[in-house]
Write a protein that holds these residues in place. Structure first.
Motif, PDB file in Angstrom:
ATOM      1  N   VAL A  55       0.841  -1.193   0.000  1.00 37.38           N
ATOM      2  CA  VAL A  55       0.000   0.000   0.000  1.00 37.38           C
ATOM      3  C   VAL A  55       0.881   1.249   0.000  1.00 37.38           C
ATOM      4  CG1 VAL A  55      -2.053  -0.988   1.092  1.00 37.38           C
ATOM      5  CG2 VAL A  55      -0.194  -0.167   2.522  1.00 37.38           C
ATOM      6  N   THR A  56       0.371   2.282  -0.625  1.00 34.02           N
ATOM      7  CA  THR A  56       0.977   3.633  -0.678  1.00 34.02           C
ATOM      8  C   THR A  56       2.476   3.609  -0.878  1.00 34.02           C
ATOM      9  OG1 THR A  56       1.015   3.742   1.749  1.00 34.02           O
ATOM     10  CG2 THR A  56      -0.900   4.653   0.652  1.00 34.02           C
ATOM     11  N   GLU A  57       3.246   4.061   0.121  1.00 31.58           N
ATOM     12  CA  GLU A  57       4.687   4.258  -0.061  1.00 31.58           C
ATOM     13  C   GLU A  57       5.443   2.941  -0.234  1.00 31.58           C
ATOM     14  OE1 GLU A  57       4.054   3.709   4.332  1.00 31.58           O
ATOM     15  OE2 GLU A  57       3.117   4.945   2.791  1.00 31.58           O
ATOM     16  N   LEU A  58       4.800   1.807   0.108  1.00 29.48           N
ATOM     17  CA  LEU A  58       5.464   0.516  -0.054  1.00 29.48           C
ATOM     18  C   LEU A  58       5.283  -0.052  -1.464  1.00 29.48           C
ATOM     19  CD1 LEU A  58       4.560  -1.228   3.312  1.00 29.48           C
ATOM     20  CD2 LEU A  58       6.691  -0.091   2.692  1.00 29.48           C
ATOM     21  N   MET A  59       4.521   0.646  -2.298  1.00 22.95           N
ATOM     22  CA  MET A  59       4.234   0.124  -3.631  1.00 22.95           C
ATOM     23  C   MET A  59       5.298   0.552  -4.631  1.00 22.95           C
ATOM     24  SD  MET A  59       0.124   0.850  -3.758  1.00 22.95           S
ATOM     25  CE  MET A  59      -0.419  -0.353  -4.930  1.00 22.95           C
ATOM     26  N   PHE A  60       5.479  -0.271  -5.667  1.00 24.19           N
ATOM     27  CA  PHE A  60       6.283   0.148  -6.808  1.00 24.19           C
ATOM     28  C   PHE A  60       5.526   1.260  -7.522  1.00 24.19           C
ATOM     29  CE2 PHE A  60       7.457  -4.350  -6.256  1.00 24.19           C
ATOM     30  CZ  PHE A  60       8.837  -4.222  -6.183  1.00 24.19           C
ATOM     31  N   THR A  61       6.252   2.084  -8.289  1.00 28.41           N
ATOM     32  CA  THR A  61       5.576   3.111  -9.091  1.00 28.41           C
ATOM     33  C   THR A  61       4.512   2.427  -9.941  1.00 28.41           C
ATOM     34  OG1 THR A  61       7.663   4.289  -9.207  1.00 28.41           O
ATOM     35  CG2 THR A  61       5.930   4.991 -10.718  1.00 28.41           C
ATOM     36  N   ASP A  62       4.878   1.373 -10.592  1.00 28.44           N
ATOM     37  CA  ASP A  62       3.973   0.404 -11.196  1.00 28.44           C
ATOM     38  C   ASP A  62       4.832  -0.773 -11.622  1.00 28.44           C
ATOM     39  OD1 ASP A  62       5.152   1.079 -13.609  1.00 28.44           O
ATOM     40  OD2 ASP A  62       3.268   1.396 -14.668  1.00 28.44           O
ATOM     41  N   ASN A  63       4.274  -1.697 -12.402  1.00 28.65           N
ATOM     42  CA  ASN A  63       5.029  -2.891 -12.758  1.00 28.65           C
ATOM     43  C   ASN A  63       6.188  -2.616 -13.708  1.00 28.65           C
ATOM     44  OD1 ASN A  63       3.966  -4.829 -11.107  1.00 28.65           O
ATOM     45  ND2 ASN A  63       2.571  -5.716 -12.611  1.00 28.65           N
ATOM     46  N   ASP A  64       6.273  -1.408 -14.271  1.00 23.11           N
ATOM     47  CA  ASP A  64       7.449  -1.040 -15.072  1.00 23.11           C
ATOM     48  C   ASP A  64       8.695  -1.060 -14.187  1.00 23.11           C
ATOM     49  OD1 ASP A  64       6.003  -0.491 -17.478  1.00 23.11           O
ATOM     50  OD2 ASP A  64       5.374   1.403 -16.604  1.00 23.11           O
ATOM     51  N   GLU A  65       8.570  -0.460 -13.021  1.00 28.59           N
ATOM     52  CA  GLU A  65       9.687  -0.427 -12.072  1.00 28.59           C
ATOM     53  C   GLU A  65      10.056  -1.845 -11.647  1.00 28.59           C
ATOM     54  OE1 GLU A  65      10.895   1.521  -7.725  1.00 28.59           O
ATOM     55  OE2 GLU A  65       8.832   1.697  -8.458  1.00 28.59           O
ATOM     56  N   LEU A  66       9.058  -2.662 -11.361  1.00 28.62           N
ATOM     57  CA  LEU A  66       9.297  -4.053 -10.970  1.00 28.62           C
ATOM     58  C   LEU A  66       9.994  -4.817 -12.094  1.00 28.62           C
ATOM     59  CD1 LEU A  66       8.983  -6.549  -9.195  1.00 28.62           C
ATOM     60  CD2 LEU A  66       6.620  -6.753 -10.005  1.00 28.62           C
ATOM     61  N   ALA A  67       9.538  -4.613 -13.333  1.00 28.51           N
ATOM     62  CA  ALA A  67      10.145  -5.308 -14.476  1.00 28.51           C
ATOM     63  C   ALA A  67      11.614  -4.924 -14.645  1.00 28.51           C
ATOM     64  CB  ALA A  67       9.364  -4.986 -15.755  1.00 28.51           C
ATOM     65  N   GLY A  68      11.926  -3.642 -14.423  1.00 31.31           N
ATOM     66  CA  GLY A  68      13.313  -3.191 -14.500  1.00 31.31           C
ATOM     67  C   GLY A  68      14.180  -3.848 -13.448  1.00 31.31           C
ATOM     68  N   LEU A  69      13.636  -3.977 -12.237  1.00 35.91           N
ATOM     69  CA  LEU A  69      14.351  -4.636 -11.139  1.00 35.91           C
ATOM     70  C   LEU A  69      14.624  -6.107 -11.464  1.00 35.91           C
ATOM     71  CD1 LEU A  69      12.391  -3.125  -8.143  1.00 35.91           C
ATOM     72  CD2 LEU A  69      14.871  -3.069  -8.333  1.00 35.91           C
ATOM     73  N   ILE A  70      13.618  -6.794 -11.981  1.00 41.31           N
ATOM     74  CA  ILE A  70      13.765  -8.212 -12.299  1.00 41.31           C
ATOM     75  C   ILE A  70      14.765  -8.405 -13.436  1.00 41.31           C
ATOM     76  CG2 ILE A  70      12.545 -10.267 -13.145  1.00 41.31           C
ATOM     77  CD1 ILE A  70      11.752  -9.599 -10.307  1.00 41.31           C
ATOM     78  N   ALA A  71      14.715  -7.528 -14.440  1.00 40.99           N
ATOM     79  CA  ALA A  71      15.657  -7.618 -15.566  1.00 40.99           C
ATOM     80  C   ALA A  71      17.092  -7.471 -15.079  1.00 40.99           C
ATOM     81  CB  ALA A  71      15.333  -6.545 -16.605  1.00 40.99           C
ATOM     82  N   SER A  72      17.319  -6.522 -14.184  1.00 44.46           N
ATOM     83  CA  SER A  72      18.660  -6.305 -13.642  1.00 44.46           C
ATOM     84  C   SER A  72      19.087  -7.469 -12.753  1.00 44.46           C
ATOM     85  CB  SER A  72      18.692  -5.003 -12.830  1.00 44.46           C
ATOM     86  OG  SER A  72      18.354  -3.897 -13.642  1.00 44.46           O
ATOM     87  N   MET A  73      18.169  -7.930 -11.921  1.00 49.06           N
ATOM     88  CA  MET A  73      18.459  -9.027 -10.996  1.00 49.06           C
ATOM     89  C   MET A  73      18.900 -10.290 -11.729  1.00 49.06           C
ATOM     90  SD  MET A  73      15.669 -11.009  -8.661  1.00 49.06           S
ATOM     91  CE  MET A  73      15.576  -9.868  -7.309  1.00 49.06           C
ATOM     92  N   LEU A  74      18.227 -10.609 -12.838  1.00 47.90           N
ATOM     93  CA  LEU A  74      18.469 -11.863 -13.542  1.00 47.90           C
ATOM     94  C   LEU A  74      19.449 -11.729 -14.700  1.00 47.90           C
ATOM     95  CD1 LEU A  74      14.850 -13.333 -13.578  1.00 47.90           C
ATOM     96  CD2 LEU A  74      16.760 -14.017 -12.140  1.00 47.90           C
ATOM     97  N   ASN A  75      20.103 -10.553 -14.797  1.00 46.08           N
ATOM     98  CA  ASN A  75      21.056 -10.320 -15.887  1.00 46.08           C
ATOM     99  C   ASN A  75      20.452 -10.669 -17.249  1.00 46.08           C
ATOM    100  OD1 ASN A  75      23.246  -9.451 -14.243  1.00 46.08           O
ATOM    101  ND2 ASN A  75      23.637 -11.573 -13.673  1.00 46.08           N
ATOM    102  N   ALA A  76      19.209 -10.227 -17.455  1.00 39.36           N
ATOM    103  CA  ALA A  76      18.544 -10.464 -18.733  1.00 39.36           C
ATOM    104  C   ALA A  76      19.242  -9.684 -19.843  1.00 39.36           C
ATOM    105  CB  ALA A  76      17.079 -10.051 -18.636  1.00 39.36           C
ATOM    106  N   GLN A  77      19.122 -10.167 -21.059  1.00 39.69           N
ATOM    107  CA  GLN A  77      19.669  -9.417 -22.194  1.00 39.69           C
ATOM    108  C   GLN A  77      18.674  -8.364 -22.692  1.00 39.69           C
ATOM    109  OE1 GLN A  77      20.182 -13.097 -22.314  1.00 39.69           O
ATOM    110  NE2 GLN A  77      21.917 -12.332 -21.140  1.00 39.69           N
ATOM    111  N   ALA A  78      17.385  -8.607 -22.416  1.00 40.36           N
ATOM    112  CA  ALA A  78      16.380  -7.668 -22.927  1.00 40.36           C
ATOM    113  C   ALA A  78      15.151  -7.614 -22.035  1.00 40.36           C
ATOM    114  CB  ALA A  78      15.961  -8.066 -24.340  1.00 40.36           C
ATOM    115  N   LEU A  79      14.526  -6.447 -22.053  1.00 43.70           N
ATOM    116  CA  LEU A  79      13.243  -6.206 -21.388  1.00 43.70           C
ATOM    117  C   LEU A  79      12.296  -5.641 -22.426  1.00 43.70           C
ATOM    118  CD1 LEU A  79      11.216  -5.618 -19.066  1.00 43.70           C
ATOM    119  CD2 LEU A  79      12.537  -3.550 -18.561  1.00 43.70           C
ATOM    120  N   ILE A  80      11.165  -6.333 -22.629  1.00 40.31           N
ATOM    121  CA  ILE A  80      10.144  -5.842 -23.571  1.00 40.31           C
ATOM    122  C   ILE A  80       8.959  -5.356 -22.749  1.00 40.31           C
ATOM    123  CG2 ILE A  80       8.626  -6.405 -25.505  1.00 40.31           C
ATOM    124  CD1 ILE A  80      10.576  -8.648 -26.265  1.00 40.31           C
TER     125      ILE A  80
END
Length: 359
Positions: free
Chosen positions: A142-167
Protein backbone atom coordinates in the motif's frame (compact mmCIF):
# COMPACT_ATOMS: atom_id res chain seq x y z
CA UNK A 1 18.50 -8.13 -38.38
CA UNK A 2 16.74 -10.08 -35.62
CA UNK A 3 17.69 -9.67 -31.95
CA UNK A 4 19.40 -12.72 -30.48
CA UNK A 5 18.57 -12.57 -26.77
CA UNK A 6 18.84 -15.58 -24.45
CA UNK A 7 16.92 -14.29 -21.41
CA UNK A 8 13.98 -11.94 -21.91
CA UNK A 9 11.70 -10.17 -19.42
CA UNK A 10 8.25 -9.43 -20.89
CA UNK A 11 6.09 -6.91 -19.07
CA UNK A 12 2.37 -6.81 -19.86
CA UNK A 13 0.82 -3.53 -18.73
CA UNK A 14 -2.65 -2.94 -17.36
CA UNK A 15 -3.82 -1.22 -20.54
CA UNK A 16 -2.83 -4.30 -22.55
CA UNK A 17 -4.36 -6.81 -20.15
CA UNK A 18 -7.57 -4.87 -19.53
CA UNK A 19 -10.53 -3.95 -21.76
CA UNK A 20 -12.14 -0.51 -21.66
CA UNK A 21 -14.77 -1.86 -19.26
CA UNK A 22 -12.06 -2.77 -16.74
CA UNK A 23 -12.33 -6.54 -17.26
CA UNK A 24 -9.54 -8.81 -18.58
CA UNK A 25 -9.07 -9.09 -22.36
CA UNK A 26 -8.71 -12.87 -22.51
CA UNK A 27 -8.42 -13.02 -26.30
CA UNK A 28 -5.42 -10.68 -26.28
CA UNK A 29 -3.78 -12.48 -23.36
CA UNK A 30 -4.26 -15.78 -25.19
CA UNK A 31 -2.54 -14.38 -28.27
CA UNK A 32 0.39 -13.07 -26.18
CA UNK A 33 0.76 -16.47 -24.48
CA UNK A 34 0.81 -18.10 -27.93
CA UNK A 35 3.69 -15.79 -28.92
CA UNK A 36 5.57 -16.46 -25.67
CA UNK A 37 5.25 -20.21 -26.33
CA UNK A 38 6.77 -19.64 -29.77
CA UNK A 39 9.59 -17.55 -28.27
CA UNK A 40 10.36 -20.34 -25.77
CA UNK A 41 10.34 -22.87 -28.60
CA UNK A 42 13.07 -20.81 -30.28
CA UNK A 43 15.28 -21.35 -27.20
CA UNK A 44 14.71 -18.11 -25.30
CA UNK A 45 14.17 -17.98 -21.53
CA UNK A 46 11.13 -15.90 -20.61
CA UNK A 47 10.09 -14.23 -17.36
CA UNK A 48 6.66 -12.63 -17.45
CA UNK A 49 5.87 -9.56 -15.34
CA UNK A 50 2.13 -9.16 -15.61
CA UNK A 51 -0.44 -6.75 -14.27
CA UNK A 52 -4.03 -7.88 -14.10
CA UNK A 53 -4.84 -9.13 -10.59
CA UNK A 54 -7.26 -6.28 -9.87
CA UNK A 55 -8.91 -6.58 -13.31
CA UNK A 56 -9.24 -10.34 -12.79
CA UNK A 57 -10.85 -9.74 -9.40
CA UNK A 58 -13.23 -7.25 -10.96
CA UNK A 59 -14.47 -10.02 -13.28
CA UNK A 60 -15.54 -12.07 -10.26
CA UNK A 61 -16.98 -9.65 -7.70
CA UNK A 62 -18.51 -6.19 -7.48
CA UNK A 63 -17.28 -3.90 -4.71
CA UNK A 64 -19.50 -1.14 -3.36
CA UNK A 65 -18.25 2.46 -3.59
CA UNK A 66 -18.71 2.81 0.18
CA UNK A 67 -15.46 0.91 0.81
CA UNK A 68 -12.09 2.59 1.11
CA UNK A 69 -10.25 2.45 -2.30
CA UNK A 70 -7.20 0.74 -0.75
CA UNK A 71 -9.36 -1.93 0.91
CA UNK A 72 -11.31 -2.43 -2.33
CA UNK A 73 -8.06 -2.86 -4.26
CA UNK A 74 -6.83 -5.40 -1.71
CA UNK A 75 -10.08 -7.35 -2.00
CA UNK A 76 -9.97 -7.38 -5.81
CA UNK A 77 -6.27 -8.24 -5.89
CA UNK A 78 -6.60 -11.08 -3.40
CA UNK A 79 -9.41 -12.74 -5.36
CA UNK A 80 -7.91 -11.74 -8.70
CA UNK A 81 -4.45 -13.21 -8.08
CA UNK A 82 -5.98 -16.69 -8.02
CA UNK A 83 -7.93 -16.01 -11.21
CA UNK A 84 -4.91 -14.39 -12.92
CA UNK A 85 -2.49 -17.26 -12.33
CA UNK A 86 -5.16 -19.84 -13.25
CA UNK A 87 -5.75 -17.96 -16.50
CA UNK A 88 -2.05 -18.10 -17.34
CA UNK A 89 -1.71 -21.72 -16.15
CA UNK A 90 -4.57 -22.86 -18.40
CA UNK A 91 -3.30 -20.91 -21.42
CA UNK A 92 0.32 -22.07 -21.09
CA UNK A 93 -0.86 -25.65 -20.50
CA UNK A 94 -2.18 -25.68 -24.08
CA UNK A 95 1.47 -25.50 -25.21
CA UNK A 96 2.81 -27.96 -22.63
CA UNK A 97 4.41 -25.14 -20.59
CA UNK A 98 4.41 -24.86 -16.81
CA UNK A 99 4.15 -21.42 -15.20
CA UNK A 100 4.51 -20.34 -11.58
CA UNK A 101 3.32 -17.42 -9.50
CA UNK A 102 5.85 -15.09 -7.87
CA UNK A 103 4.33 -12.27 -5.80
CA UNK A 104 6.71 -9.59 -4.58
CA UNK A 105 6.72 -6.30 -2.70
CA UNK A 106 9.22 -3.47 -2.68
CA UNK A 107 10.41 -4.70 0.71
CA UNK A 108 11.71 -7.87 -0.94
CA UNK A 109 14.44 -5.78 -2.58
CA UNK A 110 15.46 -4.05 0.64
CA UNK A 111 18.64 -5.98 1.40
CA UNK A 112 21.11 -8.25 -0.32
CA UNK A 113 19.86 -11.43 1.39
CA UNK A 114 16.21 -10.92 0.36
CA UNK A 115 17.38 -9.96 -3.11
CA UNK A 116 19.51 -13.10 -3.55
CA UNK A 117 16.76 -15.36 -2.16
CA UNK A 118 14.35 -14.05 -4.78
CA UNK A 119 16.99 -14.32 -7.52
CA UNK A 120 17.69 -17.95 -6.54
CA UNK A 121 13.98 -18.76 -6.67
CA UNK A 122 13.59 -17.33 -10.17
CA UNK A 123 16.78 -19.00 -11.38
CA UNK A 124 15.68 -22.49 -10.30
CA UNK A 125 12.30 -21.98 -12.00
CA UNK A 126 14.09 -21.11 -15.24
CA UNK A 127 16.42 -24.09 -14.87
CA UNK A 128 13.32 -26.32 -14.76
CA UNK A 129 11.87 -24.71 -17.89
CA UNK A 130 9.10 -22.94 -15.94
CA UNK A 131 7.85 -19.47 -16.85
CA UNK A 132 7.70 -17.30 -13.71
CA UNK A 133 4.70 -14.96 -13.71
CA UNK A 134 5.76 -12.08 -11.48
CA UNK A 135 3.38 -9.47 -10.09
CA UNK A 136 3.35 -7.02 -7.24
CA UNK A 137 1.48 -8.34 -4.22
CA UNK A 138 -1.23 -5.67 -4.11
CA UNK A 139 -2.81 -7.41 -1.12
CA UNK A 140 -0.04 -6.23 1.22
CA UNK A 141 1.51 -3.38 -0.79
CA UNK A 142 0.00 0.00 0.00
CA UNK A 143 0.98 3.63 -0.68
CA UNK A 144 4.69 4.26 -0.06
CA UNK A 145 5.46 0.52 -0.05
CA UNK A 146 4.23 0.12 -3.63
CA UNK A 147 6.28 0.15 -6.81
CA UNK A 148 5.58 3.11 -9.09
CA UNK A 149 3.97 0.40 -11.20
CA UNK A 150 5.03 -2.89 -12.76
CA UNK A 151 7.45 -1.04 -15.07
CA UNK A 152 9.69 -0.43 -12.07
CA UNK A 153 9.30 -4.05 -10.97
CA UNK A 154 10.14 -5.31 -14.48
CA UNK A 155 13.31 -3.19 -14.50
CA UNK A 156 14.35 -4.64 -11.14
CA UNK A 157 13.77 -8.21 -12.30
CA UNK A 158 15.66 -7.62 -15.57
CA UNK A 159 18.66 -6.31 -13.64
CA UNK A 160 18.46 -9.03 -11.00
CA UNK A 161 18.47 -11.86 -13.54
CA UNK A 162 21.06 -10.32 -15.89
CA UNK A 163 18.54 -10.46 -18.73
CA UNK A 164 19.67 -9.42 -22.19
CA UNK A 165 16.38 -7.67 -22.93
CA UNK A 166 13.24 -6.21 -21.39
CA UNK A 167 10.14 -5.84 -23.57
CA UNK A 168 7.57 -3.46 -22.12
CA UNK A 169 4.12 -3.84 -23.68
CA UNK A 170 1.81 -0.85 -23.48
CA UNK A 171 -1.12 0.42 -25.59
CA UNK A 172 0.91 2.80 -27.82
CA UNK A 173 3.71 2.12 -30.31
CA UNK A 174 6.48 3.47 -28.07
CA UNK A 175 7.78 6.83 -26.87
CA UNK A 176 6.84 9.84 -28.98
CA UNK A 177 8.65 13.17 -29.25
CA UNK A 178 5.42 14.97 -28.32
CA UNK A 179 1.74 14.30 -27.66
CA UNK A 180 1.00 11.08 -29.64
CA UNK A 181 -2.56 12.30 -30.32
CA UNK A 182 -1.26 15.22 -32.44
CA UNK A 183 -0.32 14.96 -36.12
CA UNK A 184 3.26 16.20 -35.76
CA UNK A 185 4.37 13.71 -33.08
CA UNK A 186 6.84 11.07 -34.22
CA UNK A 187 7.90 7.88 -32.51
CA UNK A 188 11.45 7.80 -31.15
CA UNK A 189 12.65 4.51 -32.63
CA UNK A 190 16.08 4.46 -31.03
CA UNK A 191 17.50 5.88 -27.81
CA UNK A 192 21.29 5.76 -27.53
CA UNK A 193 23.37 5.64 -24.36
CA UNK A 194 23.41 9.45 -24.09
CA UNK A 195 20.94 10.40 -21.32
CA UNK A 196 17.78 12.25 -22.42
CA UNK A 197 15.49 14.41 -20.29
CA UNK A 198 12.19 12.86 -21.35
CA UNK A 199 10.13 15.21 -19.18
CA UNK A 200 10.72 17.93 -21.81
CA UNK A 201 8.40 16.25 -24.31
CA UNK A 202 6.78 13.15 -22.78
CA UNK A 203 3.41 13.44 -21.09
CA UNK A 204 3.30 12.75 -17.35
CA UNK A 205 -0.28 11.41 -17.60
CA UNK A 206 -0.86 7.98 -16.12
CA UNK A 207 -2.46 5.18 -18.06
CA UNK A 208 -6.17 4.44 -17.63
CA UNK A 209 -5.75 1.36 -15.42
CA UNK A 210 -2.06 1.42 -14.43
CA UNK A 211 -0.30 3.57 -11.84
CA UNK A 212 2.58 4.65 -14.08
CA UNK A 213 2.82 6.62 -17.30
CA UNK A 214 5.26 7.04 -20.15
CA UNK A 215 7.62 9.13 -18.02
CA UNK A 216 8.00 6.17 -15.65
CA UNK A 217 8.65 3.87 -18.60
CA UNK A 218 11.17 6.27 -20.16
CA UNK A 219 13.14 6.83 -16.96
CA UNK A 220 13.17 3.15 -16.04
CA UNK A 221 14.15 2.10 -19.56
CA UNK A 222 17.06 4.52 -19.70
CA UNK A 223 18.35 3.30 -16.33
CA UNK A 224 18.06 -0.38 -17.30
CA UNK A 225 19.75 0.25 -20.67
CA UNK A 226 22.65 1.96 -18.90
CA UNK A 227 23.12 -1.27 -16.94
CA UNK A 228 23.67 -3.21 -20.16
CA UNK A 229 20.13 -4.47 -20.86
CA UNK A 230 18.29 -3.65 -24.10
CA UNK A 231 14.78 -2.27 -23.58
CA UNK A 232 11.96 -2.34 -26.13
CA UNK A 233 8.72 -0.40 -25.58
CA UNK A 234 6.03 -1.63 -27.97
CA UNK A 235 2.30 -1.80 -28.56
CA UNK A 236 0.92 -4.94 -26.91
CA UNK A 237 -2.47 -4.50 -28.58
CA UNK A 238 -1.00 -5.31 -32.01
CA UNK A 239 -1.01 -8.86 -33.36
CA UNK A 240 2.32 -10.75 -33.27
CA UNK A 241 4.01 -7.84 -31.47
CA UNK A 242 6.43 -9.97 -29.43
CA UNK A 243 7.69 -12.06 -32.33
CA UNK A 244 7.81 -8.95 -34.56
CA UNK A 245 9.87 -6.99 -31.99
CA UNK A 246 12.38 -9.83 -31.70
CA UNK A 247 12.52 -10.14 -35.49
CA UNK A 248 13.09 -6.35 -35.66
CA UNK A 249 9.96 -5.93 -37.79
CA UNK A 250 7.83 -3.77 -35.47
CA UNK A 251 7.88 0.02 -35.18
CA UNK A 252 8.67 0.68 -31.52
CA UNK A 253 11.18 2.40 -29.21
CA UNK A 254 14.46 0.58 -28.65
CA UNK A 255 16.83 1.65 -25.86
CA UNK A 256 20.32 0.52 -26.85
CA UNK A 257 22.25 -1.05 -23.95
CA UNK A 258 25.27 0.92 -22.84
CA UNK A 259 27.58 -1.21 -20.73
CA UNK A 260 27.57 -4.30 -18.60
CA UNK A 261 27.58 -3.79 -14.87
CA UNK A 262 28.29 -6.28 -12.10
CA UNK A 263 25.40 -8.00 -10.34
CA UNK A 264 26.01 -5.94 -7.21
CA UNK A 265 25.98 -2.67 -9.19
CA UNK A 266 22.65 -3.69 -10.70
CA UNK A 267 21.23 -4.25 -7.23
CA UNK A 268 22.62 -0.94 -5.95
CA UNK A 269 21.18 0.91 -8.96
CA UNK A 270 17.65 -0.08 -7.94
CA UNK A 271 18.09 0.17 -4.19
CA UNK A 272 17.93 3.95 -3.71
CA UNK A 273 14.71 3.70 -1.71
CA UNK A 274 16.49 1.58 0.88
CA UNK A 275 19.50 3.85 1.43
CA UNK A 276 19.99 4.38 5.16
CA UNK A 277 22.88 6.85 5.22
CA UNK A 278 23.49 10.14 3.40
CA UNK A 279 27.03 11.32 2.74
CA UNK A 280 27.96 14.73 1.32
CA UNK A 281 31.12 15.00 -0.80
CA UNK A 282 33.12 17.96 -2.13
CA UNK A 283 33.47 19.03 -5.75
CA UNK A 284 36.83 17.30 -6.09
CA UNK A 285 35.38 13.96 -5.07
CA UNK A 286 32.37 14.48 -7.33
CA UNK A 287 34.62 15.21 -10.31
CA UNK A 288 36.72 12.11 -9.58
CA UNK A 289 33.69 9.85 -9.16
CA UNK A 290 31.95 11.03 -12.32
CA UNK A 291 35.05 11.02 -14.55
CA UNK A 292 35.72 8.26 -17.07
CA UNK A 293 38.39 6.86 -14.76
CA UNK A 294 37.24 4.29 -12.19
CA UNK A 295 37.33 5.96 -8.77
CA UNK A 296 36.31 5.00 -5.23
CA UNK A 297 34.99 7.44 -2.63
CA UNK A 298 37.86 8.29 -0.28
CA UNK A 299 37.44 10.03 3.12
CA UNK A 300 39.48 13.01 1.89
CA UNK A 301 36.54 13.91 -0.39
CA UNK A 302 33.83 13.68 2.28
CA UNK A 303 32.38 16.92 3.67
CA UNK A 304 29.69 15.65 6.02
CA UNK A 305 27.97 12.49 7.27
CA UNK A 306 24.36 13.67 7.22
CA UNK A 307 22.60 10.43 8.22
CA UNK A 308 23.99 7.49 10.19
CA UNK A 309 24.63 4.08 8.60
CA UNK A 310 26.29 0.73 9.32
CA UNK A 311 28.86 -1.28 7.40
CA UNK A 312 27.31 -3.04 4.39
CA UNK A 313 24.29 -0.72 4.12
CA UNK A 314 23.34 1.28 1.03
CA UNK A 315 24.27 4.96 1.33
CA UNK A 316 23.25 7.93 -0.76
CA UNK A 317 25.97 10.27 -2.05
CA UNK A 318 25.15 13.95 -2.59
CA UNK A 319 27.24 16.95 -3.64
CA UNK A 320 27.66 20.27 -1.81
CA UNK A 321 24.44 21.55 -3.41
CA UNK A 322 22.50 18.51 -2.12
CA UNK A 323 22.22 17.06 -5.64
CA UNK A 324 22.20 13.26 -5.89
CA UNK A 325 25.41 11.74 -7.28
CA UNK A 326 24.73 8.04 -6.73
CA UNK A 327 24.55 5.14 -4.30
CA UNK A 328 27.06 2.72 -2.84
CA UNK A 329 27.66 0.05 -0.24
CA UNK A 330 29.47 1.36 2.86
CA UNK A 331 32.78 -0.39 3.58
CA UNK A 332 32.49 0.71 7.22
CA UNK A 333 30.03 2.50 9.52
CA UNK A 334 29.27 6.19 10.04
CA UNK A 335 31.28 6.40 13.30
CA UNK A 336 34.50 5.43 11.58
CA UNK A 337 33.67 7.56 8.52
CA UNK A 338 33.20 10.61 10.77
CA UNK A 339 36.64 10.10 12.28
CA UNK A 340 38.28 10.01 8.84
CA UNK A 341 36.51 12.96 7.14
CA UNK A 342 39.04 14.95 5.08
CA UNK A 343 41.97 12.63 5.84
CA UNK A 344 44.29 11.38 3.08
CA UNK A 345 45.56 7.83 2.51
CA UNK A 346 42.56 6.17 4.14
CA UNK A 347 40.48 3.15 3.11
CA UNK A 348 37.64 4.04 0.68
CA UNK A 349 34.20 4.46 2.21
CA UNK A 350 32.69 3.16 -1.04
CA UNK A 351 34.75 1.00 -3.38
CA UNK A 352 34.27 1.57 -7.11
CA UNK A 353 32.95 -2.00 -7.56
CA UNK A 354 30.06 -1.20 -5.19
CA UNK A 355 29.27 2.29 -6.52
CA UNK A 356 26.41 3.25 -8.86
CA UNK A 357 26.34 6.79 -10.26
CA UNK A 358 23.12 8.55 -11.22
CA UNK A 359 24.85 11.41 -13.05
Amino acid sequence: MAYNYHRIIIKIGSNVFTQKNGLPDLKRIGHLVEQIAEIKKQGHEVILVSSGAVASGRSLITVSDKYDPVAARQLLASIGQVKLINTYANLFDQYGILCSQVLVTKEDFRDRMHYLNMKNCLEILLQHNVIPVVNENDVVSVTELMFTDNDELAGLIASMLNAQALIVLTNVDGIFDGDPTTDGAKIIEEVSSTPIDFSAFVSSDRSQFGRGGMITKSTMSQKVAQLGIAVHIANGTKDNILTDVLANKAVHTHFIPNKNASGKKKWIAHSGNFATGVVQVNDGAKTALTSNKASSLLPVGIVNIITEFKKGEIIKLIDEHDKLIGFGIAEYGADKANEMIGKKNQKPLVHYDYLYLEC
